[in-house]
Design an enzyme around this catalytic site. Structure first.
Site, PDB file in Angstrom:
ATOM      1  CG  ASP A 107      -5.036  -5.389   6.391  1.00  0.00           C
ATOM      2  OD1 ASP A 107      -4.232  -4.449   6.417  1.00  0.00           O
ATOM      3  OD2 ASP A 107      -5.747  -5.704   7.348  1.00  0.00           O
TER       4      ASP A 107
ATOM      5  CG  ASP B 235      -6.382  -0.987   6.175  1.00  0.00           C
ATOM      6  OD1 ASP B 235      -6.936  -1.390   7.213  1.00  0.00           O
ATOM      7  OD2 ASP B 235      -5.492  -1.601   5.587  1.00  0.00           O
TER       8      ASP B 235
ATOM      9  CB  THR C 180      -0.794  -3.775   9.182  1.00  0.00           C
ATOM     10  OG1 THR C 180      -1.343  -3.849   7.881  1.00  0.00           O
ATOM     11  CG2 THR C 180      -1.766  -3.092  10.090  1.00  0.00           C
ATOM     12  CB  THR C 181       2.440  -4.573   4.942  1.00  0.00           C
ATOM     13  OG1 THR C 181       1.081  -4.938   4.778  1.00  0.00           O
ATOM     14  CG2 THR C 181       3.319  -5.583   4.283  1.00  0.00           C
TER      15      THR C 181
END
Lengths: 535, 527
Positions: free
Chosen positions: B61, B387, B94-95
């Protein structure tokens, strides 16, 4: 360091620990001061104007601030030099007085110092320079009054105000949606303004930010937002036509300030005390209920029992609301802040059309909106943005815009931006210089040159040829006798700032020139710097 | 005369090109760091904390990785910040947001090297971002009306989100869990109502969603282990010594007998309280605070199941599930809403006993029990599931859906390319660069999967030249595939947030031309 000797060759000790202090005197002192001031101005120079760049500042704790606001940059810069500190002060006082033009004032002071240095090298006494500057600044300010335009606006016609705020915002990172932000700022100011007295209390405008969403989601709320949630998870999340009791006393048993002890020595006393305690909670809630409150906002915490009783009686409550927010709520809802339960009366309740709880994002961030208030004089600007730094910077930009709008309500005179006012002043000062006999003439001319520094920096930051552009604009101003010609930073194709709708407030500009001159005078008068040497 | 000292000791200033260089390098380093975790074949990272025990975390994550890093570079901090915000706002992507911002800066660096002013680049990026968003907006699918289709959309989104995580083996299973859990929330984004219990042992496949509610507590000794048709009172009250709360009260006695009296009175008080509670007609009592032995015994005598010390979240959830209210006073039994459930029983998961409430009235909250081989696996599974849950709950609110597998980036890149061709001036360079940065995401996905990215991207572009092509990267077969057929979808809201925050962050860093670092605050060494 110069030392004085008596007739036997022993040194006089005048200053305590004289040898350990460094001392600069005379021209050296002035020059070193000037160069320090210039260094500060140099840092800010690139931030000027709509194409100005930002500065990234890392605080001692490692937090990052990215900003374009002169006052903020200088405040966080960790300056050590004394003269540099003066410049920081200068920008701060512009911030307090006017709220905008904090970068410009420092650049201006830097230019004045630069010119002063040249005069000093020619052997002109610093005081004469300072006096010349003083005269010149008077000429410039008078000239500003001449070229200033009044413009009329009313509650219905806010367009001129919006245009001015947009000029301020266009130099910030938020210029992507400057139009909507400017409108928000103007509407907020007008909502709280007292147009009769031409007074605006900016404390009534609360600027609240929440990370997430996008800048376009920023909104103006005619009411208050409190970053709290209902004290009990099962209380209703929405209340219409709320009557709000605003309390500064906790829902807890009283804690008298005087030291006392309640001794329990018999079973009966134990039981009466217990009953009393229960009754106490009951009474508190009942009192709120009796006066007809449908929402309780409290500065302090609640006891679990009180909390449940409140919820039981269908009386939603918010706890731990900060003092400032409490005050704003009181103003907005027309309620009174009540310090004791006994003093609750129906008249002291605040009224709001709608109170609701709203949650954001995936974490449990909730906020309480108090809207449609009885007295919509308190407003909130709610900023959304991609990250924390963005929000902070938007807050600063909004603050600038608010200040500009307020200044306009104070005094509705404007001058045209884009460096046009400076150029026009420069021409006026230059022309006036010849009438002054004496050495001051040189200083006045130098002042005129210094005024050119702002349009020059604007042109430079916009990627134009500074000297070429400036001389062209100046010639145009004189030829057409049009004081609205400025630097075309956005490459629109016209030099006329009136067509580009670039305005600044008159007081802001005046203040810039006066403050910059004052500080420069002060710096020029210093001829001796005594500082403890490093240890 | 040069000023030798303007700033304080140790404070540094970097200007112009150097400042820009420092921020570019920092931001790109961060982007490269998380780059390899992108996509279904992305790799994980091990994070070892410097704290006591050097605890180890294995994760995929982006937000978690970046949160745990100690970063000096201020520009890098901006990226960490946007990743964190992305996590808070939409929970996933998020990445991607960091990778995109990094790529935007990488392209910007090239442009700056060819002497294009950062402000020009920014205005180009802005135009491009707006245009890209609109292009994507035109291609979204919205199946809000059709419940069946909407559900399958949710399912696809959950599977896509999970496929890049440790749960990818059982993604179907978990996607089903997540969709069920989110559907129960009925549009609320309050993920607290979904409880995740982690129990090591078993395999990930053994994880399950429980319709009811599981409380990680034990039943008091001597109390019934199984209650049918339970009436539950959820409370938050002191059941230890019930102190007198009036300030300054204290007990002062002058003989032993009085102590006994007062003790008796105290007991009497507690007994009364218990009686009052029992008078609600309940057979289960759950308290947030401790219950001492004495009242517990009283409850046991009355045949009431008493559960002590359920934490605050547990209580709130229990109240949500059973429909009861959290009570603190017990004088008016008729006014207190009690919770109901059909069956309370003690169950065993692994080696632990838990209390299971089934047949609850209001199905808002639910419990997901995760099983897995080790704590690391469980932690990562929880993050992945979180997530997925976040994305799903956001999608329920904003039901617009786009295809995945690099499809949105291709669509946007194509639109932005067209814009670049029609824009006069230097800006068009920046717009072109924006499209290149967008392509970096499918490229990275392909690279991470060990595929020939150059070949694939070229194919994809050709494919996307046709209007309305659903082509994307099929990582499994290593070729260009039909994303609609493969069922790879993403939430529009996530994509939009990625695009906007990445552009915002890049813009912010580009605008900087001067970095002033204050001297770090002196810290006391507490070793």
């Amino acid at each position: 360091m110069a030392l004085a000797f008596d007739e036997f060759g022993r040194p006089f000790i005048i200053i305590k620990e004289q040898e350990q202090k460094t001392r600069l005197r005379g021209l050296d002192a002035q020059k070193s001061n000037i160069s320090a001031g210039k260094a500060v101005a140099r840092i800010l120079r690139t931030s000027l104007g709509p194409k100005g760049m930002d500065k990234m500042l890392q605080s001692p704790d490692g937090d990052v601030t990215i900003t374009n606001d002169g006052a903020t940059i200088l405040e966080q810069m960790d300056v050590d030099n004394q003269i540099a500190k003066l410049m920081v002060e200068l920008s701060r006082s512009q911030d307090y007085e006017i709220g905008d033009g904090t970068t410009g004032v420092v650049v201006m002071a830097g230019a004045l110092l630069d010119q002063a240095e040249k005069l000093l090298e020619r052997g002109i006494h610093p005081i004469r320079v300072a006096e010349g500057y003083e005269m010149a600044s008077r000429i410039a300010v008078d000239h500003l009054e001449c070229i200033a335009n009044k413009f009329e606006f009313g509650a219905a016609d806010i367009e001129p105000l919006v245009q001015t705020c947009m000029t301020t915002l266009s130099s910030k990172i938020v210029n992507r949606c400057k139009r909507s932000l400017a409108e928000i700022a103007v509407k907020a100011v007008l909502a709280v303004a007292d147009l009769e007295r031409k007074d605006v209390n900016l404390d009534l405008i609360k600027v609240e930010g929440k990370v997430g969403g996008k800048l376009e989601d920023t909104e103006l709320i005619y009411g208050i937002i409190v970053e709290k949630d209902m004290s009990h998870p099962q209380m209703p999340k929405q209340i219409e036509d709320a009557k709000i009791a605003i309390l500064t006393c906790p829902f807890e048993p009283p804690k008298p300030k005087t030291k006392h002890k309640v001794d329990i020595d018999t079973v009966e006393k134990f039981q009466t005390l217990r009953l009393q305690e229960q009754k106490y909670f009951d009474d508190m809630v009942q009192k709120c209920k009796d006066v007809g409150a449908t929402l309780v906002i409290c500065q302090w915490g609640f006891d679990d029992e009180a909390n449940h009783l409140l919820m039981h009686r269908n009386l939603p409550a918010v706890r731990w609301v900060g003092g400032v927010e409490l005050e704003l709520i009181a103003i907005a809802t027309g309620g009174r802040i009540v310090p004791r339960f006994q003093e609750l009366t129906p008249e002291k309740l605040g009224k709001a059309g709608l109170v609701r709880e709203k949650s954001f994002g995936t974490t449990k961030d909730r906020m309480i909106y108090i809207e449609h208030c009885a007295n919509s004089r308190a407003v909130t600007i709610f900023i959304r943005g991609g990250n924390k730094m963005m929000i902070e910077e938007t807050k600063r930009s909004i603050h600038d815009a608010l200040c500009v709008a307020r200044n306009l309500i104070h005094n509705n005179s404007i001058v045209y931006g884009g460096g046009s006012a400076e150029i026009s002043c420069s021409i006026a000062v230059e022309a006036a210089a010849d009438k002054y006999p004496g050495v001051e003439q040189y200083a006045i001319r130098a002042f005129a040159d210094a005024l050119d520094a702002i349009p020059m920096a604007l042109a430079e930051n916009s990627g134009l040829q500074p000297i070429e552009t400036l001389s062209a604009v100046k010639a145009q101003q004189i030829k057409e006798n049009n004081t609205c010609c400025g630097i075309d930073c956005n490459d629109v194709g016209t030099n006329d700032m009136r067509e580009q709708d670039v305005f600044e407030t008159l007081i802001g500009k005046k203040q810039q020139i006066l403050l910059a001159t004052q500080v420069v005078k002060m710096i020029l008068k210093i001829d001796d710097v005594i500082s403890p040497s490093n240890y | 005369m040069a000023v030798d000292k303007l700033l304080k000791d140790e404070a540094t200033e970097e200007k112009g090109e150097r400042a820009r260089m420092a921020s570019f390098v920092g931001a790109m380093a961060i982007a490269d760091l998380v780059k390899t975790t992108l996509g279904p074949k992305g790799m994980d990272k091990i994070l070892q904390s410097t704290g006591r025990g050097n605890s180890v975390m294995v994760t995929n994550d982006g937000a978690t990785i970046l949160k745990s890093l100690h970063i000096e570079n201020p520009a890098a901090k901006v990226l960490v910040d946007i990743s964190k915000v992305q996590d808070d706002e939409v929970g996933d992507g998020t990445t991607s947001v960091v990778v995109l911002a990094g790529e935007l800066l990488r392209e910007a660096e090239k442009l700056v090297a060819t002497k294009i002013h950062p402000m020009t680049i920014i205005s180009g990026y802005r135009l491009a971002a707006e245009y890209a968003r609109n292009a994507l907006l035109q291609k979204v699918m919205d199946n809000k009306e059709d419940e069946e289709k909407f559900k399958s959309d949710l399912m696809k989104i959950a599977m896509t989100s999970l496929s890049s995580k440790i749960l990818s083996q059982d993604k179907e299973h978990f996607a089903k869990l997540a969709v069920h859990a989110v559907m129960r929330l009925k549009g609320s984004t309050n993920l607290e109502a979904i409880q995740i219990i982690k129990k090591p042992g078993g395999s990930l496949k053994d994880s399950f969603l429980d319709e009811g509610f599981i409380l990680d507590k034990k039943i008091g000794i001597g109390q019934p282990k199984r209650i049918e048709n339970a009436k539950i009172l959820v409370a938050n009250t002191a059941m230890d010594t019930d102190k007198v709360k009036i300030y300054g009260a204290r007990v002062r006695v002058d003989s032993m007998s009085k102590v006994v009296d007062i003790e008796g009175a105290e007991k009497e008080k507690m007994r009364e309280k218990v009686q009052k509670i029992i008078a609600h007609g309940i057979n289960c009592f759950v308290n947030r605070q401790l219950i001492y032995n004495f009242p517990e015994e009283l409850f046991a005598d009355a045949g009431v199941l008493a559960i002590e010390h359920a934490d605050f979240d547990g209580i709130e959830r229990l109240a949500l599930v059973t429909g009861g209210e959290i009570a603190s006073t017990f004088d008016n039994p008729e006014l207190v809403k009690l919770g109901h459930c059909n069956l309370i029983e003690e169950i065993m998961i692994g080696e632990d006993k838990l209390i299971h409430f089934s047949g609850v009235e209001m199905g808002q909250a639910c419990t997901i029990v995760l099983r897995g081989a080790s704590f690391h696996v469980l932690d990562e599974a929880e993050r992945s599931l979180h997530d997925a849950l976040c994305v799903l709950s956001q999608t329920v609110n904003d039901s617009r859906v786009v295809l995945g597998g690099g499809w949105p980036e291709m669509v946007m890149a194509k639109a932005v390319d067209e814009l670049a061709r029609t824009t006069p001036g230097k800006k068009s360079n920046a717009i072109e660069a924006f499209s290149r940065a967008l392509l970096a995401i499918p490229t990275t996905i392909a690279d991470n999967a060990g595929l020939d990215s150059a070949e694939l991207i070229a194919k994809l572009r050709a494919e996307h030249h046709k209007e309305g092509s659903p082509a994307g990267i099929d990582v499994i077969s290593g070729s260009v595939g039909d994303m609609a057929e493969l069922g790879i979808s993403e939430s529009f809201k996530v994509k939009q947030a990625v695009l906007l925050s990445a552009t915002e962050a890049a813009e912010m860093i580009l605008r900087v031309d001067d970095i002033i670092t204050c001297a770090p605050r002196k810290r006391e060494d507490r070793m």
